[in-house]
Design a protein around this motif. Structure first.
Motif, mmCIF file in Angstrom:
data_model
loop_
_atom_site.group_PDB
_atom_site.id
_atom_site.type_symbol
_atom_site.label_atom_id
_atom_site.label_comp_id
_atom_site.label_asym_id
_atom_site.label_seq_id
_atom_site.Cartn_x
_atom_site.Cartn_y
_atom_site.Cartn_z
ATOM 1 N N PRO A 1 34.116 -8.652 -6.550
ATOM 2 C CA PRO A 1 34.191 -9.233 -5.746
ATOM 3 C C PRO A 1 34.400 -8.629 -3.896
ATOM 4 O O PRO A 1 35.709 -7.816 -4.373
ATOM 5 N N GLU A 2 35.052 -9.536 -2.683
ATOM 6 C CA GLU A 2 35.619 -8.906 -1.717
ATOM 7 C C GLU A 2 36.701 -9.295 -1.388
ATOM 8 O O GLU A 2 37.823 -8.221 -0.816
ATOM 9 N N VAL A 3 37.385 -10.855 -1.806
ATOM 10 C CA VAL A 3 38.261 -10.928 -1.765
ATOM 11 C C VAL A 3 38.619 -11.568 -3.466
ATOM 12 O O VAL A 3 37.882 -12.169 -4.095
ATOM 13 N N PRO A 4 39.795 -11.832 -3.739
ATOM 14 C CA PRO A 4 40.150 -11.874 -5.174
ATOM 15 C C PRO A 4 39.688 -14.234 -4.538
ATOM 16 O O PRO A 4 40.099 -14.451 -3.456
ATOM 17 N N HIS A 5 38.946 -14.452 -5.995
ATOM 18 C CA HIS A 5 39.088 -15.705 -6.480
ATOM 19 C C HIS A 5 40.642 -16.345 -6.659
ATOM 20 O O HIS A 5 41.089 -15.995 -6.740
ATOM 21 N N PRO A 6 39.845 -17.506 -5.654
ATOM 22 C CA PRO A 6 41.637 -18.655 -5.460
ATOM 23 C C PRO A 6 42.168 -19.080 -6.813
ATOM 24 O O PRO A 6 43.736 -18.902 -7.804
ATOM 25 N N VAL B 1 49.947 -8.607 -5.371
ATOM 26 C CA VAL B 1 49.834 -9.793 -4.924
ATOM 27 C C VAL B 1 51.636 -10.027 -5.246
ATOM 28 O O VAL B 1 52.313 -9.920 -6.086
ATOM 29 N N LEU C 1 44.212 -15.844 -7.994
ATOM 30 C CA LEU C 1 45.743 -15.648 -7.049
ATOM 31 C C LEU C 1 46.474 -16.431 -7.947
ATOM 32 O O LEU C 1 47.851 -15.775 -8.064
ATOM 33 N N PHE D 1 43.723 -5.755 -6.216
ATOM 34 C CA PHE D 1 44.289 -6.365 -5.001
ATOM 35 C C PHE D 1 45.578 -6.937 -5.388
ATOM 36 O O PHE D 1 46.598 -7.005 -6.523
ATOM 37 N N TYR E 1 39.650 -6.184 -10.854
ATOM 38 C CA TYR E 1 37.921 -6.482 -11.660
ATOM 39 C C TYR E 1 37.660 -5.694 -12.043
ATOM 40 O O TYR E 1 37.495 -4.962 -11.269
#
Length: 217
Positions: free
Chosen positions: A111-116, A150, A119, A148, A138
């Motif tokens: 993914p380009e951004v983390p899945h909610p 956090v 997170l 990512f 990932y």
């Protein structure tokens, strides 16, 4: 020599046993204990898994086994956060240098951004283990990775606690949570319980499209 039918049954029984051994342990009889995996995912799915579960298909079993086997190889440390009679449980894949919490997710594409939901889960781990920072990594089957960072977030954790309380209350009352539409619904084994669908007869005739696009007189 074993017949193909007996061999299939033996393989499926062993898959079931392995999945049970490696899966996240949830006390399904205690509504005051909610796992963060339940509160950060679809609460309706979590409700059905506790109250009226359906068996997983083999594709789901194997996918689950791959992820859970990897988690157990890293340690899979269990933690807990208690608040006003509610116990929120978590499992962290790794805790590095007693400072950083690490969570791995196996995906088909990076993914380009983390899945909610991922997170929210990792953030819940930070609170349960009293850490300030974590890493969400990932991985694909080909070995590609993306990570990512956090940072501990109070508002996100409050949302997880709220969702955990809702699930706990509904489990006690025997009422299913509201439908939470998402892309996960498409492959969910409880799809039929949430959405009514009626298949059009003579599929493939395209009569609806023909009616829409037919030349106007």
């Amino acid at each position: 020599m074993l017949g193909s039918r007996n061999l299939r049954e033996i393989v499926e029984k062993n898959l079931d046993k392995l999945q049970e051994d490696l899966s996240v342990k949830i006390d399904k009889k205690n509504p005051d204990k909610i796992h963060a995996i339940e509160a950060t995912g679809c609460t309706r799915f979590a409700y059905y898994e506790r109250r009226d579960p359906l068996p997983s298909d083999n594709v789901s079993k194997i996918s689950s086994l791959l992820g859970n086997a990897m988690r157990h190889s890293f340690g899979n440390t269990r933690g807990e956060y208690k608040v006003e009679g509610l116990s929120l449980e978590v499992n962290a894949d790794l805790i590095i240098a007693d400072e950083f919490v690490v969570r791995f997710e196996v995906v088909q594409t990076l993914p380009e951004v983390p899945h909610p939901r991922h997170l929210l889960y990792l953030n819940a781990c930070l609170f349960a283990f009293n850490k300030d920072e974590g890493f969400l990594i990932y991985m694909t089957a080909e070995g590609k990775t993306v990570e990512f960072s956090v940072t501990k977030n109070n508002r996100m954790f409050e949302e997880v606690i709220r969702r955990a309380r809702v699930l706990s209350t509904l489990l006690k009352d025997g009422k299913a949570p509201i439908v939470e539409p998402s892309e996960l619904c498409l492959n969910c084994r409880y799809y039929e319980r949430c959405y009514a669908r009626k298949q059009v007869k003579d599929e493939g005739t395209g009569f609806i499209l023909e009616e829409i696009f037919k030349p106007k007189k």
